[in-house]
Scaffold this motif. Sequence first.
Motif, PDB file in Angstrom:
ATOM      1  N   ASP A  94      10.812   2.441   0.007  1.00  0.00           N
ATOM      2  CA  ASP A  94      11.514   3.342  -0.915  1.00  0.00           C
ATOM      3  C   ASP A  94      11.426   2.772  -2.338  1.00  0.00           C
ATOM      4  O   ASP A  94      11.671   1.584  -2.565  1.00  0.00           O
ATOM      5  CB  ASP A  94      12.978   3.479  -0.482  1.00  0.00           C
ATOM      6  CG  ASP A  94      13.690   4.557  -1.274  1.00  0.00           C
ATOM      7  OD1 ASP A  94      13.063   5.592  -1.584  1.00  0.00           O
ATOM      8  OD2 ASP A  94      14.881   4.350  -1.591  1.00  0.00           O
ATOM      9  N   VAL A  95      11.043   3.632  -3.259  1.00  0.00           N
ATOM     10  CA  VAL A  95      10.903   3.239  -4.663  1.00  0.00           C
ATOM     11  C   VAL A  95      11.796   4.145  -5.495  1.00  0.00           C
ATOM     12  O   VAL A  95      11.711   5.369  -5.398  1.00  0.00           O
ATOM     13  CB  VAL A  95       9.429   3.352  -5.117  1.00  0.00           C
ATOM     14  CG1 VAL A  95       9.311   3.128  -6.624  1.00  0.00           C
ATOM     15  CG2 VAL A  95       8.552   2.360  -4.361  1.00  0.00           C
ATOM     16  N   ARG A  96      12.676   3.539  -6.273  1.00  0.00           N
ATOM     17  CA  ARG A  96      13.672   4.321  -7.007  1.00  0.00           C
ATOM     18  C   ARG A  96      13.392   4.272  -8.515  1.00  0.00           C
ATOM     19  O   ARG A  96      13.209   3.200  -9.097  1.00  0.00           O
ATOM     20  CB  ARG A  96      15.072   3.782  -6.713  1.00  0.00           C
ATOM     21  CG  ARG A  96      15.416   3.835  -5.221  1.00  0.00           C
ATOM     22  CD  ARG A  96      16.749   3.211  -4.878  1.00  0.00           C
ATOM     23  NE  ARG A  96      16.807   1.774  -5.045  1.00  0.00           N
ATOM     24  CZ  ARG A  96      16.308   0.869  -4.178  1.00  0.00           C
ATOM     25  NH1 ARG A  96      15.680   1.263  -3.078  1.00  0.00           N
ATOM     26  NH2 ARG A  96      16.427  -0.420  -4.419  1.00  0.00           N
ATOM     27  N   ASP A 107      12.993   0.374  -9.082  1.00  0.00           N
ATOM     28  CA  ASP A 107      13.754  -0.546  -8.238  1.00  0.00           C
ATOM     29  C   ASP A 107      13.282  -0.433  -6.793  1.00  0.00           C
ATOM     30  O   ASP A 107      13.061   0.672  -6.284  1.00  0.00           O
ATOM     31  CB  ASP A 107      15.260  -0.218  -8.303  1.00  0.00           C
ATOM     32  CG  ASP A 107      15.886  -0.627  -9.630  1.00  0.00           C
ATOM     33  OD1 ASP A 107      15.306  -1.496 -10.317  1.00  0.00           O
ATOM     34  OD2 ASP A 107      16.943  -0.073  -9.977  1.00  0.00           O
ATOM     35  N   ILE A 108      13.171  -1.576  -6.145  1.00  0.00           N
ATOM     36  CA  ILE A 108      12.821  -1.599  -4.728  1.00  0.00           C
ATOM     37  C   ILE A 108      13.724  -2.596  -4.015  1.00  0.00           C
ATOM     38  O   ILE A 108      14.427  -3.392  -4.647  1.00  0.00           O
ATOM     39  CB  ILE A 108      11.347  -2.008  -4.492  1.00  0.00           C
ATOM     40  CG1 ILE A 108      11.101  -3.445  -4.982  1.00  0.00           C
ATOM     41  CG2 ILE A 108      10.400  -1.036  -5.174  1.00  0.00           C
ATOM     42  CD1 ILE A 108       9.773  -4.027  -4.544  1.00  0.00           C
ATOM     43  N   TYR A 140       2.380  -5.028   3.024  1.00  0.00           N
ATOM     44  CA  TYR A 140       3.612  -4.267   2.785  1.00  0.00           C
ATOM     45  C   TYR A 140       3.963  -4.255   1.292  1.00  0.00           C
ATOM     46  O   TYR A 140       4.307  -3.213   0.723  1.00  0.00           O
ATOM     47  CB  TYR A 140       4.747  -4.883   3.623  1.00  0.00           C
ATOM     48  CG  TYR A 140       6.139  -4.539   3.151  1.00  0.00           C
ATOM     49  CD1 TYR A 140       6.626  -3.242   3.221  1.00  0.00           C
ATOM     50  CD2 TYR A 140       6.969  -5.533   2.626  1.00  0.00           C
ATOM     51  CE1 TYR A 140       7.902  -2.937   2.766  1.00  0.00           C
ATOM     52  CE2 TYR A 140       8.243  -5.244   2.184  1.00  0.00           C
ATOM     53  CZ  TYR A 140       8.700  -3.940   2.253  1.00  0.00           C
ATOM     54  OH  TYR A 140       9.963  -3.637   1.800  1.00  0.00           O
ATOM     55  N   LEU A 141       3.824  -5.398   0.644  1.00  0.00           N
ATOM     56  CA  LEU A 141       4.131  -5.467  -0.792  1.00  0.00           C
ATOM     57  C   LEU A 141       3.161  -4.607  -1.602  1.00  0.00           C
ATOM     58  O   LEU A 141       3.547  -3.982  -2.599  1.00  0.00           O
ATOM     59  CB  LEU A 141       4.084  -6.919  -1.278  1.00  0.00           C
ATOM     60  CG  LEU A 141       5.127  -7.863  -0.660  1.00  0.00           C
ATOM     61  CD1 LEU A 141       4.914  -9.290  -1.169  1.00  0.00           C
ATOM     62  CD2 LEU A 141       6.550  -7.399  -0.956  1.00  0.00           C
ATOM     63  N   VAL A 142       1.903  -4.544  -1.165  1.00  0.00           N
ATOM     64  CA  VAL A 142       0.930  -3.683  -1.847  1.00  0.00           C
ATOM     65  C   VAL A 142       1.317  -2.209  -1.660  1.00  0.00           C
ATOM     66  O   VAL A 142       1.226  -1.403  -2.596  1.00  0.00           O
ATOM     67  CB  VAL A 142      -0.492  -3.948  -1.322  1.00  0.00           C
ATOM     68  CG1 VAL A 142      -1.474  -2.932  -1.891  1.00  0.00           C
ATOM     69  CG2 VAL A 142      -0.932  -5.364  -1.682  1.00  0.00           C
ATOM     70  N   ALA A 143       1.771  -1.862  -0.455  1.00  0.00           N
ATOM     71  CA  ALA A 143       2.148  -0.471  -0.188  1.00  0.00           C
ATOM     72  C   ALA A 143       3.323  -0.040  -1.063  1.00  0.00           C
ATOM     73  O   ALA A 143       3.330   1.060  -1.617  1.00  0.00           O
ATOM     74  CB  ALA A 143       2.480  -0.296   1.293  1.00  0.00           C
ATOM     75  N   VAL A 144       4.313  -0.901  -1.205  1.00  0.00           N
ATOM     76  CA  VAL A 144       5.460  -0.570  -2.071  1.00  0.00           C
ATOM     77  C   VAL A 144       4.973  -0.359  -3.505  1.00  0.00           C
ATOM     78  O   VAL A 144       5.338   0.615  -4.176  1.00  0.00           O
ATOM     79  CB  VAL A 144       6.521  -1.700  -2.041  1.00  0.00           C
ATOM     80  CG1 VAL A 144       7.707  -1.327  -2.921  1.00  0.00           C
ATOM     81  CG2 VAL A 144       6.990  -1.973  -0.631  1.00  0.00           C
TER      82      VAL A 144
END
Lengths: 292, 292
Positions: free
Chosen positions: B14-16, B25-26, B42-46
């Motif tokens: 989720d990216v806000r 914000d994550i 996972y960090l690349v996907a966010v």
Amino acid sequence: MSVPPAYEFDLATDVRSTAEATSFDITIDAGFAVLGKANGGYLVAVAGRAAGMALAEAAPTHRDPMASTAHYLAAPDPGPAQILTTVLRAGRSASQVRTALIQDGKVCVETTFTMGAVRADGGAQWWSDRRPLELAPREECFRVPSRQEGAPFDLTIMDRVDLRMDPADLGFTRGEPAGRGALRGWISFADGRPIDPLGLLFLLDAFPPATVDLAASGWVPTLSLSAYVRALPTPGPLRMVQRTQVVDGGIIDEVCEAWDSSGRLVAQATQLASVRFAEGTVAPPSAPAVRR
Amino acid sequence: MSVPPAYEFDLATDVRSTAEATSFDITIDAGFAVLGKANGGYLVAVAGRAAGMALAEAAPTHRDPMASTAHYLAAPDPGPAQILTTVLRAGRSASQVRTALIQDGKVCVETTFTMGAVRADGGAQWWSDRRPLELAPREECFRVPSRQEGAPFDLTIMDRVDLRMDPADLGFTRGEPAGRGALRGWISFADGRPIDPLGLLFLLDAFPPATVDLAASGWVPTLSLSAYVRALPTPGPLRMVQRTQVVDGGIIDEVCEAWDSSGRLVAQATQLASVRFAEGTVAPPSAPAVRR
């Protein structure tokens, strides 16, 4: 007192310090061009030299590019330009530096480097599942000229590199591509410059696009180019292969591999690029597709 | 009104938006970790999700990552973090966005994306020289557990992904690596989430390091990770292979490839990583070396 560089590549990749520690002056050399535009690997090599200089204080032993990824945003013209550097991390065994190649206030190429020390003895022991490339002896290969009669464009860098392609992969020049999506050849600097890590960054992008072995296409602009320098090559020309693995939706990937005379895989590159084949299709119209 | 996401991966990525258009914000999810550290894919996907949001104005159709290259500078902890985005270029068919994942004022990961539209119909015609992976039927494969009796660490992400490895590649679990430097298996989300381009960015980095098939080693920290998303997969688990091509001077490269149920190569990754094998050697002590 520094001795003036003797080789074309060293002159063309000269990086000059400025009053600002993170800013460097360069001159984009018209001789390292394809169709009048600077070669992508050459631009990475110039930036790599600046990245090493940017680490002079924080990590002075990290002068060699181990990995680079370049994003091409605009094509710079031959002439003056700047490289701005940002040291992302100065580490023990490796450091990361981001560079921006700027011309007329516009960012043309952004490249991020993993820097370290590529030592000649780095691989006293090494392992690979990649067999050294098999190709015709160099004397039976065909040197790619910078200009050909009737050709609509010049490949100026072919005066700087000595690229000799395997005759078996030259069907495309007669309109008869082999359909393997691969090109093999011997490569070195035309003026005999030894091949070091910066030289590898350039040479890894000096082959024609491997798609010519599938079908005629227009320009194949690179979206993203990553290169790994694995070892310092032994002297002499490198065996090199450029191959396309997937063509899909107007996008191709290409892998480039280079072996030195000892049979060691010294450098690897992978890139994503756009392509438009003749007849406006998104896949090669005449290639023997594995699927579809 | 948006419907709350139902899948673990969507919650965890989720990216806000914030008041600042270039800052997001994550929350780094503890469930997508290996040995207590957030998984690199996972960090690349966010970051890729944030990159798509950063293009909402300049290139609203470029929501999908086509290519990414991540540099890991520091390992973030589970918990709040920010992603800062810089649109490098908003183009017609592709755009470039650089992201920085920041925690406690420190840049932990810098990732640059080529963004575009990965359409389901993008490959009405496609070509590949890469044969779809051959591996054992999924029901004969071994699901990698998140924790094993006696193991000194947890592989928490193995509760999030359903990774079933080919029994032929599991010799390393008995101290008998096959020596091919390759691991094959079936991969999908454990909760059945469909695999989209963001999901591919994560799954491409969910395999164990392929070096376990050569020799026992310590932690294999990634220096640089590049991923290409080539097509939207058909439904169902992917066939995936992770393989090491060269081990040299304490550095390895790894290639990861994923095919969907239609036999199409939908995603590729390549990474450079550090490795220290047992006995302090720079090459696998027991592996059947092609050279040396």
